[in-house]
Design a protein around this motif. Sequence first.
Motif, PDB file in Angstrom:
ATOM      1  N   VAL A  66     -27.391 -16.758  21.024  1.00 13.52           N
ATOM      2  CA  VAL A  66     -28.219 -17.077  22.196  1.00 13.52           C
ATOM      3  C   VAL A  66     -29.026 -18.346  21.946  1.00 13.52           C
ATOM      4  N   HIS A  67     -29.579 -18.492  20.739  1.00 12.13           N
ATOM      5  CA  HIS A  67     -30.334 -19.701  20.410  1.00 12.13           C
ATOM      6  C   HIS A  67     -29.436 -20.935  20.470  1.00 12.13           C
ATOM      7  N   CYS A  68     -28.209 -20.811  20.000  1.00 12.95           N
ATOM      8  CA  CYS A  68     -27.262 -21.924  20.040  1.00 12.95           C
ATOM      9  C   CYS A  68     -26.940 -22.294  21.492  1.00 12.95           C
ATOM     10  N   LEU A  69     -26.657 -21.300  22.327  1.00 12.68           N
ATOM     11  CA  LEU A  69     -26.350 -21.569  23.734  1.00 12.68           C
ATOM     12  C   LEU A  69     -27.525 -22.208  24.465  1.00 12.68           C
ATOM     13  N   THR A  70     -28.722 -21.698  24.233  1.00 17.84           N
ATOM     14  CA  THR A  70     -29.895 -22.262  24.922  1.00 17.84           C
ATOM     15  C   THR A  70     -30.214 -23.664  24.414  1.00 17.84           C
ATOM     16  N   THR A  71     -30.001 -23.923  23.128  1.00 17.62           N
ATOM     17  CA  THR A  71     -30.241 -25.267  22.599  1.00 17.62           C
ATOM     18  C   THR A  71     -29.269 -26.272  23.201  1.00 17.62           C
ATOM     19  N   ILE A  72     -28.011 -25.900  23.275  1.00 20.29           N
ATOM     20  CA  ILE A  72     -27.019 -26.791  23.886  1.00 20.29           C
ATOM     21  C   ILE A  72     -27.343 -27.002  25.357  1.00 20.29           C
ATOM     22  N   TRP A  73     -27.751 -25.941  26.053  1.00 22.22           N
ATOM     23  CA  TRP A  73     -28.092 -26.045  27.480  1.00 22.22           C
ATOM     24  C   TRP A  73     -29.281 -26.988  27.691  1.00 22.22           C
ATOM     25  N   LYS A  74     -30.295 -26.872  26.823  1.00 21.78           N
ATOM     26  CA  LYS A  74     -31.485 -27.713  26.964  1.00 21.78           C
ATOM     27  C   LYS A  74     -31.194 -29.183  26.642  1.00 21.78           C
ATOM     28  N   LEU A  75     -30.351 -29.419  25.648  1.00 21.36           N
ATOM     29  CA  LEU A  75     -30.072 -30.795  25.247  1.00 21.36           C
ATOM     30  C   LEU A  75     -29.062 -31.482  26.162  1.00 21.36           C
ATOM     31  N   ASP A  76     -27.971 -30.800  26.509  1.00 19.06           N
ATOM     32  CA  ASP A  76     -26.877 -31.456  27.230  1.00 19.06           C
ATOM     33  C   ASP A  76     -26.541 -30.822  28.572  1.00 19.06           C
ATOM     34  N   GLY A  77     -27.121 -29.684  28.895  1.00 20.43           N
ATOM     35  CA  GLY A  77     -26.844 -29.034  30.165  1.00 20.43           C
ATOM     36  C   GLY A  77     -25.470 -28.388  30.197  1.00 20.43           C
ATOM     37  N   LEU A  78     -24.951 -28.224  31.396  1.00 27.82           N
ATOM     38  CA  LEU A  78     -23.650 -27.587  31.586  1.00 27.82           C
ATOM     39  C   LEU A  78     -22.533 -28.424  30.966  1.00 27.82           C
ATOM     40  N   ARG A  79     -22.682 -29.718  31.031  1.00 26.60           N
ATOM     41  CA  ARG A  79     -21.681 -30.608  30.426  1.00 26.60           C
ATOM     42  C   ARG A  79     -21.577 -30.376  28.915  1.00 26.60           C
ATOM     43  N   GLY A  80     -22.684 -30.084  28.274  1.00 25.29           N
ATOM     44  CA  GLY A  80     -22.664 -29.814  26.838  1.00 25.29           C
ATOM     45  C   GLY A  80     -21.930 -28.533  26.494  1.00 25.29           C
ATOM     46  N   LEU A  81     -22.047 -27.512  27.355  1.00 27.33           N
ATOM     47  CA  LEU A  81     -21.359 -26.250  27.093  1.00 27.33           C
ATOM     48  C   LEU A  81     -19.854 -26.368  27.265  1.00 27.33           C
ATOM     49  N   TYR A  82     -19.427 -27.330  28.066  1.00 22.07           N
ATOM     50  CA  TYR A  82     -17.999 -27.471  28.344  1.00 22.07           C
ATOM     51  C   TYR A  82     -17.413 -28.767  27.796  1.00 22.07           C
ATOM     52  N   GLN A  83     -18.052 -29.354  26.777  1.00 23.32           N
ATOM     53  CA  GLN A  83     -17.459 -30.563  26.222  1.00 23.32           C
ATOM     54  C   GLN A  83     -16.213 -30.189  25.411  1.00 23.32           C
ATOM     55  N   GLY A  84     -15.149 -30.933  25.638  1.00 27.35           N
ATOM     56  CA  GLY A  84     -13.884 -30.659  24.979  1.00 27.35           C
ATOM     57  C   GLY A  84     -13.052 -29.582  25.651  1.00 27.35           C
ATOM     58  N   VAL A  85     -13.377 -29.227  26.892  1.00 30.67           N
ATOM     59  CA  VAL A  85     -12.655 -28.145  27.564  1.00 30.67           C
ATOM     60  C   VAL A  85     -11.301 -28.603  28.119  1.00 30.67           C
ATOM     61  N   THR A  86     -11.147 -29.883  28.405  1.00 28.32           N
ATOM     62  CA  THR A  86      -9.928 -30.360  29.056  1.00 28.32           C
ATOM     63  C   THR A  86      -8.653 -30.098  28.249  1.00 28.32           C
ATOM     64  N   PRO A  87      -8.592 -30.457  26.966  1.00 24.29           N
ATOM     65  CA  PRO A  87      -7.363 -30.159  26.220  1.00 24.29           C
ATOM     66  C   PRO A  87      -7.106 -28.659  26.092  1.00 24.29           C
ATOM     67  N   ASN A  88      -8.159 -27.882  25.979  1.00 28.04           N
ATOM     68  CA  ASN A  88      -7.994 -26.429  25.876  1.00 28.04           C
ATOM     69  C   ASN A  88      -7.439 -25.839  27.169  1.00 28.04           C
ATOM     70  N   VAL A  89      -7.929 -26.325  28.302  1.00 24.62           N
ATOM     71  CA  VAL A  89      -7.445 -25.825  29.588  1.00 24.62           C
ATOM     72  C   VAL A  89      -5.977 -26.197  29.783  1.00 24.62           C
ATOM     73  N   TRP A  90      -5.615 -27.432  29.455  1.00 26.32           N
ATOM     74  CA  TRP A  90      -4.217 -27.847  29.577  1.00 26.32           C
ATOM     75  C   TRP A  90      -3.322 -27.007  28.668  1.00 26.32           C
ATOM     76  N   GLY A  91      -3.751 -26.816  27.437  1.00 25.85           N
ATOM     77  CA  GLY A  91      -2.937 -26.052  26.494  1.00 25.85           C
ATOM     78  C   GLY A  91      -2.793 -24.597  26.886  1.00 25.85           C
ATOM     79  N   ALA A  92      -3.900 -23.965  27.263  1.00 30.68           N
ATOM     80  CA  ALA A  92      -3.840 -22.555  27.633  1.00 30.68           C
ATOM     81  C   ALA A  92      -3.073 -22.350  28.932  1.00 30.68           C
ATOM     82  N   GLY A  93      -3.299 -23.205  29.918  1.00 28.29           N
ATOM     83  CA  GLY A  93      -2.578 -23.077  31.178  1.00 28.29           C
ATOM     84  C   GLY A  93      -1.084 -23.268  31.003  1.00 28.29           C
ATOM     85  N   LEU A  94      -0.709 -24.282  30.239  1.00 31.60           N
ATOM     86  CA  LEU A  94       0.701 -24.558  30.014  1.00 31.60           C
ATOM     87  C   LEU A  94       1.368 -23.444  29.207  1.00 31.60           C
ATOM     88  N   SER A  95       0.727 -23.028  28.131  1.00 28.08           N
ATOM     89  CA  SER A  95       1.369 -22.022  27.277  1.00 28.08           C
ATOM     90  C   SER A  95       1.470 -20.669  27.963  1.00 28.08           C
TER      91      SER A  95
END
Length: 127
Positions: A66-95
Amino acid sequence: MTSQGQSAPGSSAWSTVFRHVRYENLVAGVSGGVLSNLALHPLDLVKIRFAVSDGLEFRPKYKGIVHCLTTIWKLDGLRGLYQGVTPNVWGAGLSWGLYFFLSHDTLHHKPIMGSKNSPYVTVQWCC
């Protein structure tokens, strides 16, 4: 297929072999892979942050999930929680899409052994 084993006019060999495959399975696999990845990516990010937090001073120290999630949320917002999501979404969707599209019906389709009119390769199941 006609009675002589030839393809009917206007149909190809691929459409005959893959006539049992349903495109709904492809859509279900892609959407399931994408949605599960979008839902669980912040937890995967937390896992990676804990893995690279090796005690160096310039990396942030987290007390828990919870501390990790709130720290990321405070520093970078929603974009920080989802950084690097694009390759994962492509890989999971395709596979998952290909898995459901190719293997679901193919593995569950068991042709009748010795059928002369079956266009499918007969597989002897060892189970």
